[in-house]
Design a protein around this motif. Sequence first.
Motif, PDB file in Angstrom:
ATOM      1  N   ASN A  93       8.209   9.853   5.848  1.00 42.01           N
ATOM      2  CA  ASN A  93       8.625   8.578   5.272  1.00 42.01           C
ATOM      3  C   ASN A  93       8.725   7.526   6.361  1.00 42.01           C
ATOM      4  OD1 ASN A  93       9.879   6.465   3.935  1.00 42.01           O
ATOM      5  ND2 ASN A  93      11.104   7.842   2.649  1.00 42.01           N
ATOM      6  N   GLY A 149       1.946   4.119  -3.676  1.00 42.83           N
ATOM      7  CA  GLY A 149       2.851   2.983  -3.501  1.00 42.83           C
ATOM      8  C   GLY A 149       2.149   1.680  -3.817  1.00 42.83           C
ATOM      9  N   SER A 163       7.300   3.476  -0.301  1.00 38.49           N
ATOM     10  CA  SER A 163       6.009   2.779  -0.242  1.00 38.49           C
ATOM     11  C   SER A 163       5.900   1.768  -1.371  1.00 38.49           C
ATOM     12  CB  SER A 163       4.849   3.768  -0.362  1.00 38.49           C
ATOM     13  OG  SER A 163       4.859   4.658   0.715  1.00 38.49           O
ATOM     14  N   ASN A 214      -0.593   4.920   8.285  1.00 38.57           N
ATOM     15  CA  ASN A 214      -1.095   6.168   7.705  1.00 38.57           C
ATOM     16  C   ASN A 214      -1.618   7.121   8.773  1.00 38.57           C
ATOM     17  OD1 ASN A 214      -0.507   4.861   5.366  1.00 38.57           O
ATOM     18  ND2 ASN A 214      -2.604   4.752   4.590  1.00 38.57           N
ATOM     19  N   ALA A 257      -2.575  -1.547   0.671  1.00 39.25           N
ATOM     20  CA  ALA A 257      -2.017  -0.197   0.717  1.00 39.25           C
ATOM     21  C   ALA A 257      -2.961   0.790   0.036  1.00 39.25           C
ATOM     22  CB  ALA A 257      -0.653  -0.182   0.037  1.00 39.25           C
ATOM     23  N   GLU A 284      -1.528  -1.210   7.518  1.00 41.01           N
ATOM     24  CA  GLU A 284      -1.361  -0.074   6.609  1.00 41.01           C
ATOM     25  C   GLU A 284      -2.014   1.179   7.195  1.00 41.01           C
ATOM     26  OE1 GLU A 284       0.176   0.136   3.704  1.00 41.01           O
ATOM     27  OE2 GLU A 284       0.695  -1.971   3.445  1.00 41.01           O
ATOM     28  N   LYS A 311       8.181  -1.151  -0.444  1.00 38.20           N
ATOM     29  CA  LYS A 311       7.610  -1.981   0.621  1.00 38.20           C
ATOM     30  C   LYS A 311       6.690  -3.033   0.021  1.00 38.20           C
ATOM     31  CE  LYS A 311       3.632  -1.528   3.006  1.00 38.20           C
ATOM     32  NZ  LYS A 311       2.675  -0.790   2.359  1.00 38.20           N
ATOM     33  N   ASN A 312       5.864  -2.610  -0.938  1.00 38.20           N
ATOM     34  CA  ASN A 312       4.887  -3.526  -1.528  1.00 38.20           C
ATOM     35  C   ASN A 312       5.514  -4.503  -2.516  1.00 38.20           C
ATOM     36  OD1 ASN A 312       2.821  -2.278  -0.081  1.00 38.20           O
ATOM     37  ND2 ASN A 312       2.585  -0.710  -1.665  1.00 38.20           N
ATOM     38  N   ALA A 368       1.318   6.440   0.296  1.00 43.35           N
ATOM     39  CA  ALA A 368       0.888   5.088   0.644  1.00 43.35           C
ATOM     40  C   ALA A 368      -0.007   4.519  -0.453  1.00 43.35           C
ATOM     41  CB  ALA A 368       0.152   5.096   1.976  1.00 43.35           C
ATOM     42  N   THR A 388       7.055   8.116  -1.452  1.00 39.00           N
ATOM     43  CA  THR A 388       6.370   7.294  -2.455  1.00 39.00           C
ATOM     44  C   THR A 388       7.259   6.129  -2.882  1.00 39.00           C
ATOM     45  OG1 THR A 388       5.048   9.159  -3.232  1.00 39.00           O
ATOM     46  CG2 THR A 388       5.335   7.314  -4.757  1.00 39.00           C
TER      47      THR A 388
END
Lengths: 643, 533
Positions: free
Chosen positions: B95, B497, B66, A40, A414, A36, B69-70, B494, B63
Amino acid sequence: MSARYTHARAILGPEMSERLPETKVLLVGAGGIGCELLKNLVLAGFGQITLLDLDTIDLSNLNRQFLFRKKDVKKSKAMTAAQTAGPFNPNVHLHPIHGNIKDPQFDMEWFRGFDIVLNALDNLDARRHVNKMCMATQVPLVESGTAGYLGQVQPLLKDRTECFDCISKPTPKTFPVCTIRSTPSQPIHCIVWAKSYLLGQLFGEDEDAGGELDEAEKQGENAQEIATLRKEAQAFKAVRSALRSKDKSSNAAKMAFEKVFNSDIRNLLSMSDMWRSRAPPVPLDFDAVKKGTFVLRGISATGPATNGSAKGNSNGHAATNGQSGASGSGLKDQRALSLQENLALFVSSTERLAARLRAGEETILFDKDDDDTLDFVTAAANLRSAAYGIAGKSRWEIKEMAGNIIPAIATTNAIVAGLIVLQAMHLLKKSYNTLRNIHLQFKPTMPLSAVMISPPNMSCGICRNTYTSVQCDPTRVTLGEVVKGILDGSEREVSVYEAQRVLSDPDWDDNNERTLESLSVTRGKFLTIVDEEGEVATVEVGICSLPANHSGGPLILPSPLPDPPRKVKVTVPPPSTPPKKRAAPDDEEVTELEPAMKRLKTNGTAEPNLYTPSKKRRLEDDGLVLLEAPNEKVEDDDIIEVD
Amino acid sequence: MSAAASESQDIETVTTAVSTNPGRRGQPDNKTRRYDRQLRLWAATGQAALESSRILVIGASATSTSILKNLVLPGIGHFTILDHHSVTPEDAGNNFFLEGPKSIGKRRADEAVRLLAELNDSVEGRADHRNVEEVLNSNPQYFLEFNVVIAHNMQPALVDKLAKYLWSEPSHPIMMVVRSAGFVSEFFIQFHEHSIIESHSETTPSLRIDKPFPELHAHAMSIDFEKMDPTEHAHVPYVVILVSALEDWKKSHGGNPPKTYAEKQQFKKRIQGMRRKPDEENFEEAEAQAYRAWTETTVPSEISALFKDSGLSSLTPSSPPFFQLLSALQKFTQESPHTLPLTSTLPDMRSDTKSYIHLQTLYKRQAEEEKAKFKSLISEDVRETIGDEMIDLFVKNAHALVVMRGREWGSFDQDRAALAMDPSGKETAKLATHLAFSALSSLTLQHQTPTVAALKAEVERIAGTDVELPEEQLDAAVGEVARAPTADLPNMAAFLGGMVAQETIKMITRQYVPQKGYLVIDMVDMWTGAVGA
């Protein structure tokens, strides 16, 4: 380009964000948080990222470590993560390293090459190491961890904030040797026995396990019992050689079974004193169990072993994950195995492990992701539990207990990674007032708690020391030369240590003429110089290499030389019991000031005073609380784990 | 051989399959291995719920991807991205689930679905290029194909319209409305009712020390502490010590347990006095657990409050199983001893194996008996369909059941009284931030530019005169919203998200307690808080 870096500019301001492409970041760990974070950092525009991880990818990583795919299983995490994230921003220079952060080349010089270090680690030992290196080099560090839905982020900077070691971490739970080896009463005792003792005895290094028993004897455990355990250890030799024998007819698995679940138990039973107030164990009969005719405490070998009983059954995993163990439902490795099934699993896993030895593996250590070792530990622990009338555990539960598994999910990682980048930016901008320790907690109305950072613990044995480094050739420079050089002609009396080893003291200078290498003081290690009077702060000297083109003598001293501050003397009564081992650095005075110090809040501006390390830390360092097993990985018991 | 089984096997197969190879018996398949670390959090029941969920995400912002993704990583069943836009250079820069410059000009939904689907091959992803407004006007039933609809920084007029439609029937999907601007953000979950059996509460059920069931009472009375040998004496479980000590105490106190502080201290002293040696740990435990003797076992107030829930008063045979069970629970508590059914989980305590197992057997037997009684109270027509597994789970968690009642999107802002009630003390910052978002939406609806002055005026209009917000906080909140009304910063994306997906998972799995109201986040001053909960 402009849209890409809006974020960084907003926090850092135009000047700092211009410098972002040159900012050098060390990211330690490419697991859950690491993946993660790397994403970032790349998006934010950090230009120079070194990514280090010693691990390879496992299938169980894929539910959160999103830079990896199924085809990447068994590949290097650092390399794969860099390959996946790199192309996203071609302006970023990524330096992946597949290695251990404790390797010697990652010395103080190397750490000084970074503007900030971000920890995304999963064990206490490596965290403490990176913390020390960052305290030694004054490089800012952001520390982090997650456990299920919970997580935390902590910015650290020498002299501004407390360091990772300022508050002692909870010590892992330990068990007396005799509980593990002869009188287990809970499933965990049998699991520890199978994992840390039996697996090592059969498949580990051929070492004399006597050391542990000597230690236990010193601790005052039952002498007769210890003697029996010694005999038992001797008898392992025959089984070990059978396991390694090419002769297929040797039936080593049965031999191992009969030794540990029959004759060893018979030996213990012969000590009738031990069983006066305890339920005695029952020796298991290999053939009868195999045939299904063995009856244990009135229960046939083909029934589930759970009605055997016991404590610990109630607080196991079943309660927390909503599985009902009794009904036998749940995923299939969550079901209880019968005695007969455990025996079959014991035989098959022993044979698989023995085949690996014959194929050239020298030693096999427990790894929760290695099915052969997990099956072996499951079967052996359950068989032992059955013999002692303790409840059995499923393979699933044993994996969690033996592997110290912490639940881990994508969402928490995250959240934590986002918070790390924010704290890192505050550190880079030197806006210390905005630094916060942040906890992700179970509170629907306030999921994050952010608290002001605390000042250093004045008695911290890590961040209150004075750090310096020397560049030298350890094969040529002597201990005496380094110490004399660092002390710069001062006549004060000192003792010198490397980790817990004493190298010299005021009455013993035999080692002064020896080279550092002959004393195993090599690159990446520290020489610790402790003032005998306890009046001056301890100096830690990091050993670094000579520059590549160096042609002069074997030692380059730092410039300026360290000037350790004088300590504020605290009068303390002498410790009531003398230390059991040779003294560790700095233990002349023992101050227990932490409780008062701990909760002082600051905006990172406090000037700390200097005291000596806490006694608790020192005892831990001496390993006095660890009776479990010599090769037990204690760091895995850390409360909050990351990956 | 199961180890070779595909990851896309459904959970039922995995749960019931039994390996035929005795040597490998008990080993998990690839799917269990992949999800190992999360199964330890929400178990097979939670995983099955995730795998049958269908998620719609409107707009593939940073957003949004993200959040997805999770949700894709832990294995939801299906997701659709509804987005008619093409990838801009700005999108490509912030993104991660677009392929950088290569994606520019391509359809945003296609690119995002392709990259997200790579994360987990057992999740089905679909791109839908239609304009959400058209779909909403022409075919609103489309949205009912999903369990959850997630909208990030969606046009206010469309959010309002969609939310209203989804609210119109309790059976419609839940909606997550997410708004972010620079370093501040908020999100809201619109749902009618959300019942939770497995709240994973940290409170522990009662051991009934104060109301011992007959067998426990008889067992405690049969213990003769005087006649025990020292080893036995040091291993009597604390439960037995407490029941016995309390019985004794009541004899000399008119049948009452310790009530005042002084009495409680005296009771503890008695326990101390029962020790033979100062180092008997079981008596130490008994002293530490003494509160169990004077804390009356009743139905916890949170649970009795549920008995007044509208889900019970309107109970019919077609009501959800949760309320059928809740109704049975209410009947159970109306009879003596007016407690929840006993759970058989006995905590770890100092004891020898034999005494512990005996005690555990007593608790188990009683718990089984009470569960049988509870079962008999479930109306017959539904007992079969609910099934034993759910009944077991319900009884086990009876002390920690939760029913949440949500509210309609936007209704809080219309409720002047609630707005005025909400800020308490220093917590006005979160209300100020929430109102800044509401003002932004409202100005956008009126086609006005969200300047600082316009936003402030709008906040005052919405909040009315009874809400007092410190000037400084309002300036800060409005300032950030005005500065970056649509900025979708990657690090914020991130973080958000993770937060939104976390709550979505709690809603889908019906495990753990999700947030209520608006969760407001300020990453400049680093705080989070709930508004309108």
